[in-house]
Scaffold this motif. Structure first.
Motif, PDB file in Angstrom:
ATOM      1  N   UNK A  64      13.032 -13.474   8.263  1.00 32.32           N
ATOM      2  CA  UNK A  64      12.138 -12.305   8.137  1.00 32.32           C
ATOM      3  C   UNK A  64      12.032 -11.521   9.451  1.00 32.32           C
ATOM      4  N   UNK A  65      12.505 -12.105  10.558  1.00 36.15           N
ATOM      5  CA  UNK A  65      12.484 -11.388  11.839  1.00 36.15           C
ATOM      6  C   UNK A  65      13.608 -10.343  11.931  1.00 36.15           C
ATOM      7  N   UNK A  66      14.525 -10.368  10.982  1.00 39.20           N
ATOM      8  CA  UNK A  66      15.650  -9.414  11.016  1.00 39.20           C
ATOM      9  C   UNK A  66      15.141  -7.977  10.946  1.00 39.20           C
ATOM     10  N   UNK A  67      15.952  -7.055  11.440  1.00 35.86           N
ATOM     11  CA  UNK A  67      15.546  -5.638  11.473  1.00 35.86           C
ATOM     12  C   UNK A  67      15.419  -5.041  10.077  1.00 35.86           C
ATOM     13  N   UNK A  68      16.286  -5.500   9.158  1.00 37.81           N
ATOM     14  CA  UNK A  68      16.274  -4.942   7.793  1.00 37.81           C
ATOM     15  C   UNK A  68      16.349  -6.088   6.790  1.00 37.81           C
TER      16      UNK A  68
END
Ligand SMILES: Nc1ncnc2c1ncn2[C@@H]1O[C@H](COP(=O)(O)OP(=O)(O)O)[C@@H](O)[C@H]1O
Ligand SMILES: O=C(O)C1=C[C@@H](OP(=O)(O)O)[C@@H](O)[C@H](O)C1
Ligand SMILES: [Mg+2]
Length: 197
Positions: free
Chosen positions: A162-166
């Motif tokens: 969930x830390x990903x940019x998209x």
């Protein structure tokens, strides 16, 4: 003479390619989410080179992922994975599909944060299971109850992905549709500059 040709709006691929600029696009997510398949198709739409980190690891080590796990264990595999991803991120732009554990490793995640923009292909358990149970090349799923293993990995890993940019939902839908959603996410994220979910 006046040119009466109506102006052609740039395609979604062209807009996504322009928005991405010199950055690498990095796919993350659990086994079976479609990182390798969707990553390759996205690269082709963007006209960029594609690298799958598992394939690259297999190429440099001249061993399969299963052989690497069996001979050296997961720890050594992660070291190799970190080194390969660091090298790939030094140049670009390209599309990189990682193996499911790469983004979970803090060192690798920081490298990805510095060297590219990340996209989580998110999927439900049943979708993942349907896809992974057709093949047996994933050493982490060689357990007594692989579906339960997958579910355990979901609870451990989803807060990190969930830390990903998209984030784009991978589901029972044609791959071309998912690729279009990825391209739209790139345009949105790169022009607005905040997380895309
Ligand atoms: N949208 C989709 N619809 C149907 N099958 C898909 C879709 N996305 C991926 N797949 C298939 O699911 C399997 C797992 O995909 P893969 O790209 O290897 O996942 P990952 O690299 O994330 O583990 C492959 O057989 C792939 O073709
Ligand atoms: O989730 C993981 O830790 C792993 C995922 C695999 O890649 P895919 O996610 O492409 O299947 C591969 O890197 C290895 O078997 C470990
Ligand atoms: Mg893969």
């Amino acid at each position: 003479m006046t040119d009466l040709t109506p102006p052609v709006a740039p395609s979604l691929s062209a807009r996504a390619r322009a928005a991405l600029g010199r950055r690498n696009l990095v796919f993350v997510g659990l086994m079976g989410a479609g990182k390798s398949a969707i990553g390759r198709m996205t690269a082709s739409q963007l006209g960029l080179p594609f690298v799958d980190t598992d394939a690259e690891i297999e190429r440099v080590s001249r061993m399969t992922i299963s052989e690497l796990f069996a001979a050296y264990g997961e720890g050594e595999f992660r070291e190799l994975e970190t080194r390969v991803i660091k090298r790939l991120l030094r140049t670009g732009p390209r599309v990189i599909s990682t193996g499911g554990g790469a983004f979970i490793n803090e060192k690798t995640r920081k490298q990805i944060e510095r060297g590219g923009i990340s996209l989580w292909l998110k999927a439900d358990l049943d979708v993942l299971w349907e896809r992974v149970n057709k093949r047996d090349h994933r050493p982490l799923l060689k357990t007594e109850n692989p579906k339960q293993t997958l579910e355990n990995l979901m609870s451990q890993r989803y807060p990190v992905y969930a830390l990903a940019d998209m984030t784009v939902q991978s589901r029972d839908e044609r791959k071309e549709i998912i690729v279009d959603e990825v391209l739209a996410a790139i345009v949105e994220y790169c022009t607005k500059g905040h997380k895309y979910e």
